[in-house]
Every structure is written in C-alpha cells, then in structure tokens.
Design a protein around this motif. Structure first.
Motif, PDB file in Angstrom:
ATOM      1  N   ASN A 103      -1.258   1.892  -5.061  1.00  0.00           N
ATOM      2  CA  ASN A 103      -1.129   3.172  -4.369  1.00  0.00           C
ATOM      3  C   ASN A 103      -1.618   4.284  -5.260  1.00  0.00           C
ATOM      4  O   ASN A 103      -1.424   4.262  -6.476  1.00  0.00           O
ATOM      5  N   ILE A 154      -1.455   8.463  -5.682  1.00  0.00           N
ATOM      6  CA  ILE A 154      -0.783   9.684  -5.242  1.00  0.00           C
ATOM      7  C   ILE A 154      -1.628  10.858  -5.694  1.00  0.00           C
ATOM      8  O   ILE A 154      -1.955  10.982  -6.865  1.00  0.00           O
ATOM      9  N   SER A 155      -2.012  11.683  -4.751  1.00  0.00           N
ATOM     10  CA  SER A 155      -2.849  12.840  -5.042  1.00  0.00           C
ATOM     11  C   SER A 155      -2.071  14.107  -4.744  1.00  0.00           C
ATOM     12  O   SER A 155      -1.461  14.224  -3.686  1.00  0.00           O
ATOM     13  N   ILE A 176      -2.216  17.634  -3.470  1.00  0.00           N
ATOM     14  CA  ILE A 176      -3.180  18.366  -2.658  1.00  0.00           C
ATOM     15  C   ILE A 176      -3.263  19.810  -3.124  1.00  0.00           C
ATOM     16  O   ILE A 176      -4.321  20.300  -3.460  1.00  0.00           O
ATOM     17  N   MET A 221       6.567  15.021   6.168  1.00  0.00           N
ATOM     18  CA  MET A 221       5.810  13.942   5.538  1.00  0.00           C
ATOM     19  C   MET A 221       6.597  12.650   5.659  1.00  0.00           C
ATOM     20  O   MET A 221       7.813  12.665   5.711  1.00  0.00           O
ATOM     21  N   ASP A 222       5.904  11.511   5.692  1.00  0.00           N
ATOM     22  CA  ASP A 222       6.609  10.246   5.859  1.00  0.00           C
ATOM     23  C   ASP A 222       7.142   9.668   4.557  1.00  0.00           C
ATOM     24  O   ASP A 222       7.841   8.685   4.571  1.00  0.00           O
ATOM     25  N   GLN A 223       6.849  10.265   3.427  1.00  0.00           N
ATOM     26  CA  GLN A 223       7.423   9.813   2.178  1.00  0.00           C
ATOM     27  C   GLN A 223       8.855  10.333   2.073  1.00  0.00           C
ATOM     28  O   GLN A 223       9.183  11.364   2.624  1.00  0.00           O
ATOM     29  N   ARG A 273       2.376  19.172  -2.264  1.00  0.00           N
ATOM     30  CA  ARG A 273       2.060  18.302  -1.127  1.00  0.00           C
ATOM     31  C   ARG A 273       1.377  17.078  -1.728  1.00  0.00           C
ATOM     32  O   ARG A 273       0.497  17.202  -2.555  1.00  0.00           O
ATOM     33  N   VAL A 274       1.795  15.914  -1.307  1.00  0.00           N
ATOM     34  CA  VAL A 274       1.204  14.692  -1.828  1.00  0.00           C
ATOM     35  C   VAL A 274       0.771  13.788  -0.682  1.00  0.00           C
ATOM     36  O   VAL A 274       1.302  13.863   0.418  1.00  0.00           O
ATOM     37  N   THR A 275      -0.234  12.983  -0.960  1.00  0.00           N
ATOM     38  CA  THR A 275      -0.643  11.938  -0.024  1.00  0.00           C
ATOM     39  C   THR A 275      -0.562  10.628  -0.775  1.00  0.00           C
ATOM     40  O   THR A 275      -0.773  10.575  -1.975  1.00  0.00           O
ATOM     41  N   GLU A 289      -2.128   6.836  -0.757  1.00  0.00           N
ATOM     42  CA  GLU A 289      -3.194   6.002  -0.224  1.00  0.00           C
ATOM     43  C   GLU A 289      -2.989   4.569  -0.667  1.00  0.00           C
ATOM     44  O   GLU A 289      -2.346   4.308  -1.677  1.00  0.00           O
ATOM     45  N   ARG A 333      -1.637   1.987   1.234  1.00  0.00           N
ATOM     46  CA  ARG A 333      -0.410   1.369   1.734  1.00  0.00           C
ATOM     47  C   ARG A 333      -0.656  -0.010   2.197  1.00  0.00           C
ATOM     48  O   ARG A 333      -1.253  -0.515   2.919  1.00  0.00           O
TER      49      ARG A 333
END
Length: 96
Positions: free
Chosen positions: A2, A4-5, A7, A17-19, A90-92, A94, A96
């Motif tokens: 995974n 984590i960025s 933003i 957010m779903d986290q 804010r994080v995304t 990637e 998953r």
C-alpha cells in the motif's frame, strides 16, 4: 504494498474517507470497534486473539487506558496498521 500519499495538508479533513482515522483515544477506540465489527469478531474473540480479557477490549473501544501494545495488536488482528501522517492531512491509500 500500500502507498499512502499526502494530498494537501492545508485542505480540510474529509470525515467521509473510508480509512479509519483517530485523533483522540476515544476515536481510536471507535476505530477499533468498527474494524472489529467489519472483521465479524465479537469482543471475546478479539480478546482471545490479542491475549487479553474481553474487558480490556471493551476499555480500548471506550477510549480508556490500555497499553499501546494491546491497541496495536488489536488493530493488527482486525487487519489494520497504524500510520502516522501530519494532522488533518488528506490521504489516499493505493494498492488495496
């Protein structure tokens, strides 16, 4: 793996957010509860996997004092890990 960025740390935090995210002990407890429920575990089952009593899991979920080791093991058993990011970023996630 995974990734984590971050933003933009200046933007307002999106609570949809779903986290799972926690800024307080109470929020960490709520996140553990959601993670446990998503995993389909009862408190007693998680307690057995972590090696603590059901009451300890209950205290954790209420945001009361438990050891950091217990909290980290509970998150891990629910399929989560802790990642430190700048507050209100804010994080995304990637990959998953």
């Amino acid at each position: 793996m995974n990734e984590i960025s971050i933003i933009d740390a200046r933007e307002r935090y999106d609570r949809n957010m779903d986290q799972l995210r926690a800024l307080t002990a109470g929020e960490l407890g709520q996140a553990v509860r959601r993670a446990r429920e998503q995993r389909g575990l009862q408190q007693a089952e998680l307690a057995e996997r972590v090696g603590v009593t059901r009451m300890t899991v209950s205290r954790l979920e209420r945001g009361e004092g438990v050891s950091m080791e217990t909290a980290m093991r509970a998150l891990s058993e629910c399929g989560y890990e802790a990642v430190l990011v700048p507050k209100f970023s804010r994080v995304t996630v990637e990959g998953r």
